[in-house]
Enzyme design. Structure first.
Site, PDB file in Angstrom:
ATOM      1  N   LEU A 308     101.387  80.946  84.053  1.00 24.25           N
ATOM      2  CA  LEU A 308     101.382  79.540  84.429  1.00 24.25           C
ATOM      3  C   LEU A 308     102.366  78.727  83.607  1.00 24.25           C
ATOM      4  CD1 LEU A 308      97.627  79.083  84.992  1.00 24.25           C
ATOM      5  CD2 LEU A 308      99.415  78.808  86.662  1.00 24.25           C
ATOM      6  N   VAL A 312     104.652  75.293  84.141  1.00 27.39           N
ATOM      7  CA  VAL A 312     104.749  74.157  83.239  1.00 27.39           C
ATOM      8  C   VAL A 312     106.206  73.827  82.960  1.00 27.39           C
ATOM      9  CG1 VAL A 312     104.222  73.315  80.942  1.00 27.39           C
ATOM     10  CG2 VAL A 312     102.569  74.707  82.163  1.00 27.39           C
ATOM     11  N   SER A 313     107.013  74.850  82.782  1.00 28.18           N
ATOM     12  CA  SER A 313     108.378  74.584  82.341  1.00 28.18           C
ATOM     13  C   SER A 313     109.177  73.821  83.386  1.00 28.18           C
ATOM     14  CB  SER A 313     109.078  75.889  81.992  1.00 28.18           C
ATOM     15  OG  SER A 313     109.225  76.662  83.147  1.00 28.18           O
ATOM     16  N   LYS A 357      97.840  66.806  71.376  1.00 24.86           N
ATOM     17  CA  LYS A 357      96.718  67.337  72.147  1.00 24.86           C
ATOM     18  C   LYS A 357      97.031  68.761  72.570  1.00 24.86           C
ATOM     19  CE  LYS A 357      94.660  66.163  76.573  1.00 24.86           C
ATOM     20  NZ  LYS A 357      94.738  65.098  77.546  1.00 24.86           N
ATOM     21  N   ASP A 448      89.279  60.195  85.972  1.00 26.03           N
ATOM     22  CA  ASP A 448      88.372  60.320  84.830  1.00 26.03           C
ATOM     23  C   ASP A 448      88.413  59.052  83.974  1.00 26.03           C
ATOM     24  OD1 ASP A 448      86.431  61.633  83.407  1.00 26.03           O
ATOM     25  OD2 ASP A 448      87.814  62.831  82.210  1.00 26.03           O
TER      26      ASP A 448
END
Ligand SMILES: *[C@@H]1O[C@H](CO)[C@@H](O)[C@H](O)[C@H]1NC(C)=O
Ligand SMILES: *[C@@H]1O[C@H](CO)[C@@H](O)[C@H](O)[C@H]1NC(C)=O
Ligand SMILES: *[C@@H]1O[C@H](CO)[C@@H](O)[C@H](O)[C@H]1NC(C)=O
Ligand SMILES: *[C@@H]1O[C@H](CO)[C@@H](O)[C@H](O)[C@H]1NC(C)=O
Ligand SMILES: *[C@@H]1O[C@H](CO)[C@@H](O)[C@H](O)[C@H]1NC(C)=O
Ligand SMILES: *[C@@H]1O[C@H](CO)[C@@H](O)[C@H](O)[C@H]1NC(C)=O
Ligand SMILES: *[C@@H]1O[C@H](CO)[C@@H](O)[C@H](O)[C@H]1NC(C)=O
Ligand SMILES: *[C@@H]1O[C@H](CO)[C@@H](O)[C@H](O)[C@H]1NC(C)=O
Length: 615
Positions: A308, A312-313, A357, A448
């Protein structure tokens, strides 16, 4: 006889010579030579670039690639709106600063040097031929970056890509040539089609470039003024389904569209795969988690899949790439001392405090979304870092110093937020939400919103954080429910319907928290939003019920405070409507909250609370 042999040898020699000289002169190998005394250098010129699926379908990403602003491309390209999406193969004119650069005593090349940060799986060849569409060549990149080893590039490395260009010489300037536009010769091109496209002449193009142009070689098109392209009209709301205008580009569009659909399909597969993975891993753990299988734990599921990271890249266009060693140093090896909460740490990098994070697979979605948004009420992403060893990804944000709204409202702090501050927070959050709902393409739903995802800065202004669950674009129904209990809209829990109105619902809950100082869900598991129903219903004793329900620290007895609070509660109740279509939009909410703010600030006027609540 002797003569003949000599002649033969001579021809052979000439042949070798010509082969050899061709290999040396062949312009696309190391670049187009120049001599400093001949051209007017540096000069401002343009390259012709085609919008391309999937990464270069908006001006921002093309602008990032060429280090220019969106407007600097939009103006010469005859595009009226900088934020509207592009269609594949759409014509763009991108300004560059061209100059003649000395490589060594015998070689000077004419190019515009563009900084490019190496991403995963990039090679000089791939970036030259794909991102830069053959406007440069890998051989030239090697010549211009002599210190780099092409076979050993590391992610985050800075490389100068020499974009081929030419400045007109004095004779050309006298002959009305203002620009030599860099254009890559395509398989379907001939000189006359290029001349027509740019408003030049076949002869003028041949004069500059010679007659022996190969496909994918750069040609310099002499023009006395910039060509004006007729741009397709793109429906702003539907970036993947452009309204077609030009017939000759339709084929490309169909191709682009199918590529787009292919990618969507791929993503769907990916999501399904993850879903399956999650299901199986849930099943394994089911014994353990039986009684706490709440929706909010899903985000933390371990679904590490190194493949994955490829995904992302793709979304790492314009951020600073941090090294894992920088993060380790800043946090003293992720020491407890630097821990903020959850997977978030803080640390100083080059003297600036950042929030760091740690993410798993879901980093990509957040990155994709954050790179589209930029607003003072959203926490700003500064960069990222991928740790190749364990496949972890880190997102680095601006550090928001005063912590979460949740900690201000619900932990025993000595200082309390005043009503003025709370109102300010509500308006800030509403503005941030209005921005992602109304001003992003496609719309973003945060999914959220809760007090722990709202951070307060040094001036107690609020910023929305944590786009980890956010969704953009098409999918209206989702299979897996994410979010936090107490804030989730009922229709989302039952049907999985994702819409901006689910953020409106959650925002309503945050308003109730601001007024009541209570948690969204109490120890017995009762949700806060179910307790507000009766409060404003009957006129009799309404203010008493409100005072009873309000946060203790707000009970100061100021009458205009009560009016303002009542107004906010009425906004909250509207947000919490069971029928999503009857909830107000964030635009209405911002307006109504500003009214509350006026109410509270304006001591001179005496509003009747009944009138306000009737709104
Ligand atoms: C430019 O400089 C080169 C050497 O660098 C020289 O051979 C050439 O004659 C010069 N041309 C002009 C127009 O001065
Ligand atoms: C490219 O990067 C170098 C150093 O990283 C910097 O000095 C230079 O100004 C940058 N050039 C552009 C055009 O951004
Ligand atoms: C660049 O050139 C190569 C061949 O040298 C070709 O395969 C590739 O498709 C070209 N790239 C673009 C974007 O046209
Ligand atoms: C100048 O650089 C080019 C490309 O790197 C190289 O081929 C050539 O041999 C160099 N010439 C001199 C005199 O160093
Ligand atoms: C590749 O680069 C890294 C650092 O950039 C270096 O440590 C390593 O020795 C290099 N490997 C080779 C084969 O050059
Ligand atoms: C100027 O342009 C004309 C026609 O385009 C051409 O015949 C002439 O040779 C050019 N002059 C120079 C100095 O390039
Ligand atoms: C150039 O291409 C166009 C179509 O793109 C075609 O109509 C024209 O005949 C071609 N001209 C030559 C000289 O091949
Ligand atoms: C510029 O684009 C518009 C459409 O966006 C078009 O109507 C207009 O004709 C174009 N200008 C020229 C000179 O082609």
């Amino acid at each position: 006889m002797k003569n003949r042999v000599l002649c033969f040898l001579n021809t052979l020699f000439l042949f070798i010579l010509s082969c050899d000289s061709q290999a040396v002169i062949e312009p696309t190998t190391s670049g187009y030579t120049c001599s400093l005394n001949q051209t007017i250098s540096p000069c401002q010129t343009y390259v012709y670039y085609r919008a391309a699926s999937p990464d270069y379908l908006d001006l921002a990403s093309v602008g990032d690639l060429f280090s220019v602003s969106r407007l600097m491309i939009a103006n010469p390209s005859n595009i009226s709106s900088v934020s509207s999406p592009l269609v594949p193969s759409q014509s763009l004119l991108v300004p560059i600063q061209c100059s003649c650069n000395r490589i060594n005593s015998s070689l000077s090349i004419s190019y515009a040097g563009l900084n490019y940060t190496i991403k995963k799986d990039n090679t000089f060849y791939l970036v030259s031929s794909i991102q830069f569409q053959n406007l440069t060549s890998y051989q030239s990149v090697e010549v211009v970056n002599p210190s780099l080893v092409p076979t050993n590039l590391s992610i985050g490395e800075n490389v100068i890509f020499p974009i081929f260009c030419k400045c007109p010489d004095k004779a050309q300037v006298e002959n009305q040539t203002k620009y030599l536009i860099s254009y890559v010769f395509q398989p379907f091109d001939n000189f006359s089609s290029i001349a027509r496209k740019f408003g030049s002449t076949t002869q003028a193009i041949i004069d500059v470039n010679g007659n022996n142009i190969k496909t994918f070689q750069t040609v310099f098109v002499p023009v006395s003024r910039l060509p004006v392209f007729t741009q397709p009209v793109v429906a702003a709301a539907a970036p993947t389904a452009p309204v077609s205008v030009k017939t000759e580009e339709n084929k490309d569009k169909v191709r682009g569209l199918s590529v787009g659909l292919g990618i969507c399909g791929l993503l769907l597969l990916l999501v399904c795969g993850l879903w399956g993975y999650r299901e199986t891993s849930m099943k394994k753990k089911r014994g353990k988690y039986k009684d706490e299988e709440k929706p909010q734990v899903i985000q933390k599921k371990k679904a590490v899949d190194v493949d994955l990271m490829d995904d992302v890249s793709d979304c790492l266009d314009k951020y600073r790439v941090f090294g894992i060693d920088e993060l380790v140093e800043a946090t003293e090896g992720f020491d407890e001392k630097w821990h903020v909460q959850g997977s978030v740490y803080k640390g100083y990098i080059n003297g600036i405090l950042y929030a760091i994070k740690k993410m798993k697979w879901n980093a990509c979605e957040e990155l994709k979304i954050l790179q589209k948004v930029n607003h003072g009420n959203l926490v700003k992403l500064e960069g990222f870092c991928i740790d190749p060893e364990d496949g972890n990804c880190y997102l680095i944000y601006e550090y928001v110093e005063n912590g979460s709204l949740h900690s201000w409202l619900h932990s025993s702090r000595s200082e309390q937020l005043t009503w003025k501050m709370r109102l300010r927070v509500a308006i800030d959050v509403a503005n941030g939400l209005q921005y992602i709902h109304e001003h992003t393409q496609p719309r973003v739903v945060h999914k959220d919103i809760k007090s722990s995802n709202i951070l307060l800065d040094g001036h107690m202004r609020a910023k929305i954080a944590n786009f980890g669950l956010a969704k953009s674009g098409c999918n209206a129904i989702t299979m897996h429910i994410v979010g936090t209990q107490g804030y989730i809209a009922p229709e989302y829990l039952t049907d999985g319907v994702v819409s901006t109105k689910m953020d409106v619902f959650s925002f309503g809950v945050v308003l109730l928290e601001l007024v009541s100082g209570r948690e969204a869900i109490n120890e017995e598991g009762k949700v806060l939003w179910s307790t507000v129903d009766g409060i404003l219903e009957k006129k009799d004793g309404k203010m008493e019920r409100l005072i009873e329900w309000m946060d203790d620290s707000l009970r100061t007895g100021e009458s205009n405070l009560l009016d303002s609070v009542a107004n906010v509660v009425s906004v909250a109740i509207a947000c919490l409507h069971r029928d999503p279509s009857r909830r107000p939009s964030m635009v209405d909410i911002v307006y109504a909250l500003c009214k509350s703010d006026d109410l509270f600030s304006d001591l001179s006027q005496d509003f009747s609370p009944g009138m306000i609540l009737a709104r």
